[in-house]
Design a protein around this motif. Structure first.
Motif, PDB file in Angstrom:
ATOM      1  N   THR A 157       0.837  -1.206   0.000  1.00  0.00           N
ATOM      2  CA  THR A 157       0.000   0.000   0.000  1.00  0.00           C
ATOM      3  C   THR A 157       0.871   1.255   0.000  1.00  0.00           C
ATOM      4  OG1 THR A 157      -0.265  -0.092   2.397  1.00  0.00           O
ATOM      5  CG2 THR A 157      -1.960  -1.144   1.091  1.00  0.00           C
ATOM      6  N   ARG A 158       2.009   1.204   0.700  1.00  0.00           N
ATOM      7  CA  ARG A 158       2.940   2.356   0.672  1.00  0.00           C
ATOM      8  C   ARG A 158       3.359   2.648  -0.758  1.00  0.00           C
ATOM      9  NH1 ARG A 158       8.070   3.514  -0.252  1.00  0.00           N
ATOM     10  NH2 ARG A 158       8.478   1.353  -0.846  1.00  0.00           N
ATOM     11  N   ILE A 346       2.301   0.179  11.998  1.00  0.00           N
ATOM     12  CA  ILE A 346       3.232  -0.157  10.919  1.00  0.00           C
ATOM     13  C   ILE A 346       3.240   1.029   9.950  1.00  0.00           C
ATOM     14  CG2 ILE A 346       3.762  -1.854   9.119  1.00  0.00           C
ATOM     15  CD1 ILE A 346       1.737  -3.733  10.807  1.00  0.00           C
ATOM     16  N   VAL A 347       4.338   1.787   9.969  1.00  0.00           N
ATOM     17  CA  VAL A 347       4.407   3.041   9.195  1.00  0.00           C
ATOM     18  C   VAL A 347       5.728   3.138   8.439  1.00  0.00           C
ATOM     19  CG1 VAL A 347       2.910   4.354  10.764  1.00  0.00           C
ATOM     20  CG2 VAL A 347       5.367   4.203  11.227  1.00  0.00           C
ATOM     21  N   GLU A 348       5.776   4.067   7.490  1.00  0.00           N
ATOM     22  CA  GLU A 348       7.020   4.254   6.749  1.00  0.00           C
ATOM     23  C   GLU A 348       8.099   4.795   7.693  1.00  0.00           C
ATOM     24  OE1 GLU A 348       6.475   6.133   3.003  1.00  0.00           O
ATOM     25  OE2 GLU A 348       8.628   6.137   2.543  1.00  0.00           O
ATOM     26  N   ASN A 349       9.281   4.194   7.649  1.00  0.00           N
ATOM     27  CA  ASN A 349      10.345   4.539   8.603  1.00  0.00           C
ATOM     28  C   ASN A 349      10.681   6.026   8.585  1.00  0.00           C
ATOM     29  OD1 ASN A 349      12.531   4.559  10.317  1.00  0.00           O
ATOM     30  ND2 ASN A 349      13.963   3.787   8.781  1.00  0.00           N
ATOM     31  N   ASN A 350      11.150   6.507   7.446  1.00  0.00           N
ATOM     32  CA  ASN A 350      11.329   7.947   7.295  1.00  0.00           C
ATOM     33  C   ASN A 350      12.112   8.566   8.445  1.00  0.00           C
ATOM     34  OD1 ASN A 350      10.925  10.210   5.820  1.00  0.00           O
ATOM     35  ND2 ASN A 350       8.854  10.624   6.579  1.00  0.00           N
ATOM     36  N   PRO A 358      14.992   4.278   4.836  1.00  0.00           N
ATOM     37  CA  PRO A 358      13.895   5.229   5.081  1.00  0.00           C
ATOM     38  C   PRO A 358      12.542   4.781   4.534  1.00  0.00           C
ATOM     39  CG  PRO A 358      15.762   6.306   3.971  1.00  0.00           C
ATOM     40  CD  PRO A 358      16.101   4.861   4.069  1.00  0.00           C
ATOM     41  N   THR A 359      12.527   3.986   3.466  1.00  0.00           N
ATOM     42  CA  THR A 359      11.235   3.593   2.890  1.00  0.00           C
ATOM     43  C   THR A 359      10.704   2.272   3.449  1.00  0.00           C
ATOM     44  OG1 THR A 359      12.137   2.320   1.053  1.00  0.00           O
ATOM     45  CG2 THR A 359      11.895   4.703   0.705  1.00  0.00           C
TER      46      THR A 359
END
Ligand code: NAD
Ligand code: G6P
Ligand code: MN
Length: 446
Positions: A157-158, A346-350, A358-359
Motif C-alpha cells: 500500500t505504501r 506499521i508506518v514508513e520509517n522515514n 527510510p522507505t
C-alpha cells in the motif's frame, strides 16, 4: 462526542467479526456508532455471521442500522471507517501455505517465510481493491487494516497507493504486552509505556515504563528469562485466539528467543526465524495451525452463530467480547477525536530508525491524531537487529516488486533471501509448488 460513526467491516465472514462487533457494542460510550455494515466477497460465509450479528445488534443496540452486502457500492458508501480483516484464499489456502514448505523441511507459517510470502501474493490485490472502493465511495474514510501478512500488505500500500488513508496494525504486541503486565502484577498493559522497533512480526521492546517513568524492564526480563511469555495463571480473556496449545508453545519458546539478545524483549514471531528448525521438528506436517483453527475457532464461531439464528436470540451464546481487540476502538477514537494516543503501528520509517532504510515499513510507537500517525524516533538500532531486519525488509520489498512486475525471478530471490529457507534450490522447489497451488490467486509470473 455528538457525531455517531458509520463503519464497514471488510471480511464480514471472518471468525473475528462477532467478537469485534461485541467489542464495539461494549465501547459505544467511547465510540458511538450509527451504522455497521459487513462486506465480504463470499456471500454464503458472511451470511452465517451476519444473520447472527443482526440478532445480537437487535438485542443490544437496536438503534444501530445494520447492512450485510457483497456489493462494494452499498458497503463502502457513507462510511467513516473501514475495518479490514480479509483472508484471500480462506483457510484452505492457509493450510497449503503451511504444508507445502514442510514437504521440504521448511516451516510453513501464516505470515513468516514462504507461507507468508505466498499469502502476501494473494492479499496484495484484495487489500488494494478495498482501498479503491473506499476512495471511490467514501474518500474521507480511514481504513484500519489488520489483514495479513501485514508487513507485505503495508509495503504494497505504501508503494502502490501512497496517498491512501490506511493504517496497518497488528495485535501481537498488544497480546504480548497484556501478558507482560499480568506477569508483573499490573492490571493492564495500559499501565505501561513502551519503546519498540522492528518490522511487523519481527520486532523488539527496548524500554517499558510505568506512567511515572519507572523502568519495568528488569522485572519483566526476570519473568521472560524463566518462563518466556507463559503465565503461571492464564489470562481470563478466553475469547482471544491466543489460548490454544500451539500458542502456549509459542509463549514458552520466547524464553529461548530472548536469550539471543537479553538487552531487549522479543516479539514471539522471531522464533520462526531464530529457531526455524525447532519449529519444523515440532510441527505435524499433516495437522498444522490452519487445521487447529478450522477445527477450533472456525467451528466454534460458526456453530454459535447458527445456534443464535436457530433460537433467534443470543441470550445464551458463548461468543464473547474480544476485549483485546479494543485496540481497534482506541485507534478509531484517536483519529475521530484527535486523542493523540500512543500506539504501535506499521508506518514508513522515514527516519524513525535513523540507521535503517527510510522507505521500510517499520513497527514503532506513534502518536495518533486526526491526521494519522506521527512516528516516534526510536534511534539507531544495533547491528544484530539491523542485520536481521535488512534481510527481512528486502524479502518483503522483493515480494511486492514480484507482484507488481509479475516477476518469477524476484519471487525466487525473495524466497532465497528469507532466513527461513536454507538455499536457492529449496526456494525454487517451494516456489514451483506454491505457483501451482496459487494459480487462482497470484498474477501469472514469468
Ligand atoms: P477468515 O477466513 O475467517 O475471514 C476472512 C474473510 O475474508 C472471509 O469471510 C473471506 O470470504 C473474506 N474475503 C477474502 N477475500 C476477500 C476479498 N477480496 N474481499 C472481501 N472479502 C474477502 O479469516 P480469519 O482467521 O478470521 O482472519 C481474518 C484476517 O485477519 C486474516 O488476514 C488474519 O491474518 C487477520 N488477522 C490479523 C491480525 C493482526 O494482528 N494483524 C490478528 C488477527 C487476524
Ligand atoms: C496474532 C497475530 C496475527 C495472526 C494471529 C494468528 O494475533 O498478530 O497477525 O493472524 O495471531 O492467529 P491464529 O489463531 O489464526 O493462528
Ligand atoms: Mn499480527
Amino acid at each position: 462526542m455528538d457525531k455517531k460513526f458509520s463503519i464497514v467491516i471488510a471480511g464480514g465472514g471472518s471468525t473475528f467479526t462477532p467478537g469485534i462487533v461485541l467489542m464495539l457494542l461494549e465501547n459505544l460510550d467511547k465510540f458511538p456508532i450509527r451504522q455497521i455494515k459487513f462486506y465480504d466477497n463470499l456471500a454464503s460465509r458472511q451470511k452465517v455471521i451476519a444473520d447472527a450479528c443482526e440478532i445480537i445488534l437487535k438485542e443490544k443496540a437496536p438503534e444501530i442500522k445494520f447492512v450485510a452486502t457483497t456489493d462494494p457500492e452499498t458497503a463502502f458508501s457513507d462510511v467513516d471507517f473501514v475495518m479490514a480483516h480479509i483472508r484471500v484464499g480462506l483457510y484452505a489456502m492457509r493450510e497449503k501455505d503451511e504444508k507445502i514448505p514442510l514437504k521440504y523441511g521448511v516451516i510453513g507459517q501464516e505470515t513468516c517465510g514462504p507461507g507468508g510470502i505466498a499469502y502476501g501474493m494473494r492479499s496484495i490485490g484484495g487489500v488494494l481493491e478495498l482501498i479503491d472502493y473506499m476512495e471511490k465511495y467514501s474518500p474521507d474514510a480511514w481504513m484500519l487494516n489488520y489483514s495479513n501478512p501485514a508487513a507485505i500488505v503495508a509495503e504494497a500500500t505504501r508503494k502502490l497507493r501512497p496517498q491512501a488513508k490506511i493504517i496497518n496494525i497488528c495485535d501481537m504486541p498488544v497480546g504480548i504486552e497484556e501478558r507482560m503486565a499480568h506477569a508483573i502484577g499490573l492490571k493492564s498493559r495500559k499501565e505501561m509505556e513502551v519503546r519498540y522497533y522492528g518490522l511487523n512480526h519481527f520486532g523488539w521492546w527496548t524500554g517499558i515504563y510505568d506512567h511515572a517513568g519507572n523502568d519495568l524492564m528488569p522485572q519483566i526480563k526476570e519473568h521472560v528469562a524463566q518462563y518466556g511469555y507463559s503465565l503461571k495463571e492464564e489470562l481470563e480473556d478466553k475469547s482471544s485466539q491466543h489460548t490454544d496449545p500451539s500458542w502456549m508453545h509459542t509463549f514458552a519458546k520466547a524464553r529461548e528467543v530472548y536469550a539471543v539478545d537479553p538487552t531487549t524483549l522479543p516479539n514471539t514471531y522471531l522464533k520462526y526465524y531464530l529457531y526455524s528448525q525447532d519449529e519444523v521438528e515440532h510441527a505435524d506436517p499433516n495437522y498444522t495451525r490452519a487445521n487447529e483453527v478450522m477445527d477450533g475457532r472456525e467451528k466454534h464461531v460458526f456453530g454459535e452463530c447458527e445456534k443464535i439464528v436457530a433460537k433467534q436470540t443470543a441470550a445464551e451464546t458463548s461468543l464473547e467480547v474480544d476485549e483485546h481487540a479494543s485496540y481497534i476502538v482506541d485507534l478509531a477514537r484517536a483519529i475521530a477525536y484527535n486523542t493523540h494516543e500512543r500506539m504501535l503501528l506499521i508506518v514508513e520509517n522515514n527516519g524513525a530508525l535513523s540507521n535503517f532504510e527510510p522507505t521500510a515499513m517499520v513497527e514503532v510507537p506513534c502518536i495518533v491524531g486526526k491526521n494519522g500517525p506521527e512516528p516516534l524516533v526510536q534511534g539507531p538500532i544495533p547491528r544484530f537487529q539491523k542485520g536481521l531486519m535488512e534481510q527481512q525488509v528486502a524479502v518483503e520489498k522483493l515480494v511486492v516488486e514480484a507482484w507488481e512486475e509479475h516477476s518469477y525471478q524476484k519471487l525466487w530471490q525473495a524466497l532465497t533471501l528469507s532466513k527461513i529457507i536454507p538455499n536457492a534450490r529449496v526456494a525454487k522447489q517451494i516456489l514451483d509448488d506454491l505457483i501451482e497451488a496459487n494459480k487462482e490467486f497470484w498474477p501469472e509470473l514469468s
